[in-house]
Design a protein around this motif. Structure first.
Motif, mmCIF file in Angstrom:
data_model
loop_
_atom_site.group_PDB
_atom_site.id
_atom_site.type_symbol
_atom_site.label_atom_id
_atom_site.label_comp_id
_atom_site.label_asym_id
_atom_site.label_seq_id
_atom_site.Cartn_x
_atom_site.Cartn_y
_atom_site.Cartn_z
ATOM 1 N N GLN A 1 26.516 -54.016 31.235
ATOM 2 C CA GLN A 1 27.408 -54.618 30.228
ATOM 3 C C GLN A 1 27.603 -53.671 29.065
ATOM 4 O O GLN A 1 28.720 -53.460 28.594
ATOM 5 C CB GLN A 1 26.810 -55.915 29.709
ATOM 6 N N ASN B 1 32.597 -62.896 26.536
ATOM 7 C CA ASN B 1 31.646 -61.896 27.061
ATOM 8 C C ASN B 1 32.310 -60.975 28.082
ATOM 9 O O ASN B 1 32.102 -59.766 28.065
ATOM 10 C CB ASN B 1 30.445 -62.587 27.734
ATOM 11 N N TRP C 1 32.387 -57.038 27.882
ATOM 12 C CA TRP C 1 31.653 -56.262 28.887
ATOM 13 C C TRP C 1 32.563 -55.345 29.685
ATOM 14 O O TRP C 1 32.094 -54.437 30.367
ATOM 15 C CB TRP C 1 30.905 -57.201 29.846
ATOM 16 N N THR D 1 28.703 -62.433 34.709
ATOM 17 C CA THR D 1 28.210 -61.276 35.471
ATOM 18 C C THR D 1 28.800 -61.273 36.876
ATOM 19 O O THR D 1 29.278 -60.246 37.355
ATOM 20 C CB THR D 1 26.666 -61.313 35.540
#
Ligand SMILES: Nc1ncnc2c1ncn2[C@@H]1O[C@H](COP(=O)(O)OP(=O)(O)OP(=O)(O)O)[C@@H](O)[C@H]1O
Ligand SMILES: [Mg+2]
Length: 298
Positions: free
Chosen positions: A259, A83, A87, A57
């Protein structure tokens, strides 16, 4: 997006104590007549020996924040979970090994593959599940190959590497090949244990990269409404005061939504950009960023 974020920022500035927001605010207020530059290309790895603490993130959100300031940013997904790749709107299932850092890590290529353009000034070298097989094959002589390939790259001010949650495999590779490690930390014991894991490994990693340091800790997913998080933040400040501590980044469900939508969180909730900008701003100052002016403005 940029306009919304900065307008929010300017509106909020009167109400919030955010002295470190000056750099992005001024960039925007001068309508692109200011530009942020770094003294040299900087390579930063987001590492913690703990999962789910916000490495991906923060890689994504900080990349967008630096991009808004005009820095040319390359994101490298160094995690076989992929990820970051997903994302940012790619389906990692369709990513081939040749598009990843895999061939460079194994010494099969000297140059990194052509990155995917996410937006103007923000590129990605994606990942895919098969990267975990590469991870098992990397031998000591290959440990610095990523760094060498990054040095051959032109056109980037900042390379941000999102690592897997380990201090071996790709987590170690990301760290060894960086100028500095940034450690995202949720307000939990697990995050402290993860940081301790890194601190214990740092000397080993410095044998490959003597300049390597932990540059900063970023407190993430902070819920100011809970006693636990407030108490943990105090513990962090007391226990970890020898590290530069940044944040906290508030806990908000919008990070999950961002995301799914493959956007920076600021597009969904502009005032969430403010703490992210504050972290970006502190890092820029630490890295010796310069604000340069076009058209003779001072
Ligand atoms: N500030 C935040 N508020 C709320 N949720 C957040 C925040 N930051 C991250 N999250 C969520 O927490 C989860 C874990 O975050 P993330 O995947 O970035 O951590 P990570 O350290 O990269 O995990 P991993 O070790 O699995 O790679 C994600 O679902 C993410 O959306
Ligand atoms: Mg991750």
């Amino acid at each position: 997006l940029h306009r919304t974020v900065i307008e929010m920022d300017v509106l909020e500035r009167g109400k919030m104590d955010l002295p470190s927001m000056q750099l992005p605010v001024w960039c925007r207020l001068l309508e692109q007549q200011a530009r942020v530059t770094l003294p040299q290309k900087r390579v930063v790895a987001m590492v913690n020996h703990a999962g789910g603490v916000g490495k991906t993130t923060m890689s994504k959100e900080l990349a967008y924040a630096f991009n808004i300031l005009g820095l040319r940013v390359l994101l490298i997904d160094a995690d076989a979970q992929a990820n970051l790749t997903d994302w940012l709107g790619m389906d990692s299932v369709n990513v081939t090994m040749a598009q990843t850092i895999g061939p460079v890590l194994l010494g099969q290529a000297l140059r990194l593959p052509k990155p995917i353009v996410i937006c103007d000034g923000l590129d990605l070298i994606p990942s895919t599940l098969d990267l975990c097989e590469v991870e098992d094959e990397i031998q000591v002589p290959d440990f610095l190959r990523l760094r060498q390939a990054i040095e051959r790259l032109d056109g980037y001010d900042l390379v941000l590497v999102d690592a897997s949650p380990t201090v071996v495999g790709l987590g170690r590779i990301a760290a060894i090949n960086a100028d500095e490690i940034i450690v995202p930390m949720t307000p939990t014991d697990k995050s402290i244990a993860g940081l301790r894991g890194i601190e214990r490994r740092l000397a080993d990693w410095q044998e490959f990269n003597p300049e390597l340091q932990i540059g900063a800790l970023i407190v993430t997913r902070f819920d100011a409404g809970t006693n636990n998080d407030t108490a943990m933040l105090k513990i962090f400040r007391d226990m970890l005061s020898d590290h530069l501590m940044l944040g906290p980044i508030p806990k908000a469900t919008m990070f999950d939504a961002a995301q799914l939508e493959s956007t920076p969180v600021a597009i969904l909730k502009p005032n969430l950009a403010l703490p992210i900008y504050a972290v970006a701003d502190s890092l820029l100052k630490r890295w010796g960023a310069q604000l340069t002016w076009a058209g003779g403005l001072q």
